[in-house]
Write an enzyme that holds these catalytic residues in place. Sequence first.
Site, PDB file in Angstrom:
ATOM      1  N   SER A 117      39.094  35.114  31.057  1.00  0.00           N
ATOM      2  CA  SER A 117      38.742  35.508  32.436  1.00  0.00           C
ATOM      3  C   SER A 117      39.061  36.965  32.695  1.00  0.00           C
ATOM      4  CB  SER A 117      39.562  34.638  33.390  1.00  0.00           C
ATOM      5  OG  SER A 117      39.481  35.140  34.698  1.00  0.00           O
ATOM      6  N   TYR A 141      47.418  31.946  36.715  1.00  0.00           N
ATOM      7  CA  TYR A 141      46.125  31.635  36.088  1.00  0.00           C
ATOM      8  C   TYR A 141      45.768  32.714  35.059  1.00  0.00           C
ATOM      9  CZ  TYR A 141      41.114  31.365  35.383  1.00  0.00           C
ATOM     10  OH  TYR A 141      39.880  31.317  34.797  1.00  0.00           O
ATOM     11  N   LYS A 145      45.577  32.478  30.750  1.00  0.00           N
ATOM     12  CA  LYS A 145      44.444  32.861  29.898  1.00  0.00           C
ATOM     13  C   LYS A 145      44.869  33.917  28.876  1.00  0.00           C
ATOM     14  CE  LYS A 145      41.263  30.190  31.536  1.00  0.00           C
ATOM     15  NZ  LYS A 145      40.505  29.257  30.695  1.00  0.00           N
TER      16      LYS A 145
HETATM   17  N1  UFG Z   1      35.426  35.672  49.411  1.00  0.00           N
HETATM   18  C1  UFG Z   1      35.283  35.719  50.787  1.00  0.00           C
HETATM   19  N2  UFG Z   1      35.181  34.536  51.452  1.00  0.00           N
HETATM   20  C2  UFG Z   1      35.199  33.318  50.818  1.00  0.00           C
HETATM   21  C3  UFG Z   1      35.343  33.295  49.407  1.00  0.00           C
HETATM   22  C4  UFG Z   1      35.445  34.488  48.735  1.00  0.00           C
HETATM   23  O1  UFG Z   1      35.274  36.785  51.391  1.00  0.00           O
HETATM   24  O2  UFG Z   1      35.134  32.294  51.498  1.00  0.00           O
HETATM   25  C5  UFG Z   1      35.534  36.944  48.673  1.00  0.00           C
HETATM   26  C6  UFG Z   1      36.829  37.034  47.898  1.00  0.00           C
HETATM   27  O3  UFG Z   1      37.837  37.549  48.713  1.00  0.00           O
HETATM   28  C7  UFG Z   1      36.418  37.953  46.757  1.00  0.00           C
HETATM   29  C8  UFG Z   1      34.945  37.647  46.536  1.00  0.00           C
HETATM   30  O4  UFG Z   1      34.506  36.985  47.720  1.00  0.00           O
HETATM   31  O5  UFG Z   1      36.531  39.263  47.168  1.00  0.00           O
HETATM   32  C9  UFG Z   1      34.693  36.747  45.354  1.00  0.00           C
HETATM   33  O6  UFG Z   1      35.548  35.621  45.455  1.00  0.00           O
HETATM   34  P1  UFG Z   1      35.427  34.351  44.508  1.00  0.00           P
HETATM   35  O7  UFG Z   1      36.474  33.387  44.961  1.00  0.00           O
HETATM   36  O8  UFG Z   1      34.019  33.896  44.470  1.00  0.00           O
HETATM   37  O9  UFG Z   1      35.763  34.929  43.096  1.00  0.00           O
HETATM   38  P2  UFG Z   1      37.053  35.724  42.572  1.00  0.00           P
HETATM   39  O10 UFG Z   1      36.589  37.118  42.301  1.00  0.00           O
HETATM   40  O11 UFG Z   1      38.224  35.555  43.439  1.00  0.00           O
HETATM   41  O12 UFG Z   1      37.382  34.878  41.286  1.00  0.00           O
HETATM   42  C10 UFG Z   1      36.873  35.175  40.047  1.00  0.00           C
HETATM   43  C11 UFG Z   1      36.889  33.908  39.188  1.00  0.00           C
HETATM   44  C12 UFG Z   1      38.304  33.484  38.927  1.00  0.00           C
HETATM   45  C13 UFG Z   1      39.070  34.641  38.348  1.00  0.00           C
HETATM   46  C14 UFG Z   1      39.012  35.834  39.279  1.00  0.00           C
HETATM   47  C15 UFG Z   1      39.701  37.035  38.693  1.00  0.00           C
HETATM   48  O13 UFG Z   1      36.192  32.857  39.854  1.00  0.00           O
HETATM   49  O14 UFG Z   1      38.292  32.418  38.003  1.00  0.00           O
HETATM   50  O15 UFG Z   1      37.660  36.185  39.498  1.00  0.00           O
HETATM   51  O16 UFG Z   1      40.330  37.742  39.697  1.00  0.00           O
HETATM   52  F1  UFG Z   1      40.354  34.298  38.188  1.00  0.00           F
END
Ligand code: UFG
Length: 339
Positions: A117, A141, A145
């Site tokens: 990841s 997490y 990894k």
């Molecule tokens: N976000 C919102 N509202 C929501 C959900 C997400 O604003 O309801 C924002 C988050 O703050 C983030 C972006 O949208 O800025 C993307 O969020 P996601 O949860 O879709 O994805 P992440 O970037 O947090 O997560 C991904 C992978 C994880 C990994 C991570 C690494 O899904 O497995 O990147 O930081 F760990």
Amino acid sequence: MEILVVGGAGYIGSFVSRMLLAEGYRPTVLDNLSLGHRAALDPRIPLVTGDLADGGLLQRLFSDRRFDAVMHFAALASVAESVQAPLTYYRNNVANTLNLLAAMKNAGVARFIFSSSAAIFGTPERIPIDETHPARPINPYGRSKLMVEEILRDAAAAGDLQSVALRYFNAAGASPDGRMGEDHRCETHLIPLVLKAVLGGAKSGARLKVFGTDYPTPDGTCVRDYIHVSDLARAHLLAADYLSAGGASAAFNLGNGKGFSVMEVIRTAEKVTGRAVAFETADRRAGDPAVLVAAADRISRELGWQPAYPTLEAIIETAWKWHASHPDGYAASQTGPQD
Ligand code: UFG
């Protein structure tokens, strides 16, 4: 090629197992179905229902069938949950992977493809993130990894196995026919939540929360690199071929190399669906880096990987087809998407 796909009923694993079958590989899926969906699997793919904690099961599985390679998707993958329950994460993501690697070693199976990841990089020092970027994860997490990647490096040095670790950036999208897609028990990912807000917002009043509008980015919201799940899947087949051709153990960053802000995702979803996304702004979500964008040049150069869905619009179009036709995910599918 006989391939054991561990976690093959999950979101990414189910796309990979179907692509393997379609392209003449012989996948067998091992999944405990705790988070995966039987309906996501093609019924022609043998499913062994069981857990990596069950050493006896692993021993039987590897003695019953001669696998050429193992792909490992089975892991817990929520950053927030990992902070709350680190021991559960290390047990699932590290200890269970060790069980799998030990069973492989006993059986003389030496090729391993691992779902890593972007979370291994922590808060990036520079963008885009290439493979020389320091790996300093900031949550359990990401550490789980990275620990496995380090175990794989040591095992390769000892001559126990050859491996490819693929560091996914933000997996998204669905099959272009809308029959397979993302269905998490507790959805936290942006694109599904945006589309659920489109679908349910009007009647339930559910609004998407935009976590943070004061990041040092052009519009103040977080920037991510979204990659289509089929493009991720393709990388696994290329990695299997690379290892079977004698390729050395390696780790590759896997994204489209382009970043989109939360607001750009919302606007693109509005364009694709023709409907408004009901949203409100909220505080930052703990542990979110401002920007995560991959440099995927190495996998393009060394494995010949190229994305078939390089644009955010194309990715969201496929996700929209899935969510619009499966508002309850796989729950309504009795026999699976192939029928
Ligand atoms: N976000 C919102 N509202 C929501 C959900 C997400 O604003 O309801 C924002 C988050 O703050 C983030 C972006 O949208 O800025 C993307 O969020 P996601 O949860 O879709 O994805 P992440 O970037 O947090 O997560 C991904 C992978 C994880 C990994 C991570 C690494 O899904 O497995 O990147 O930081 F760990």
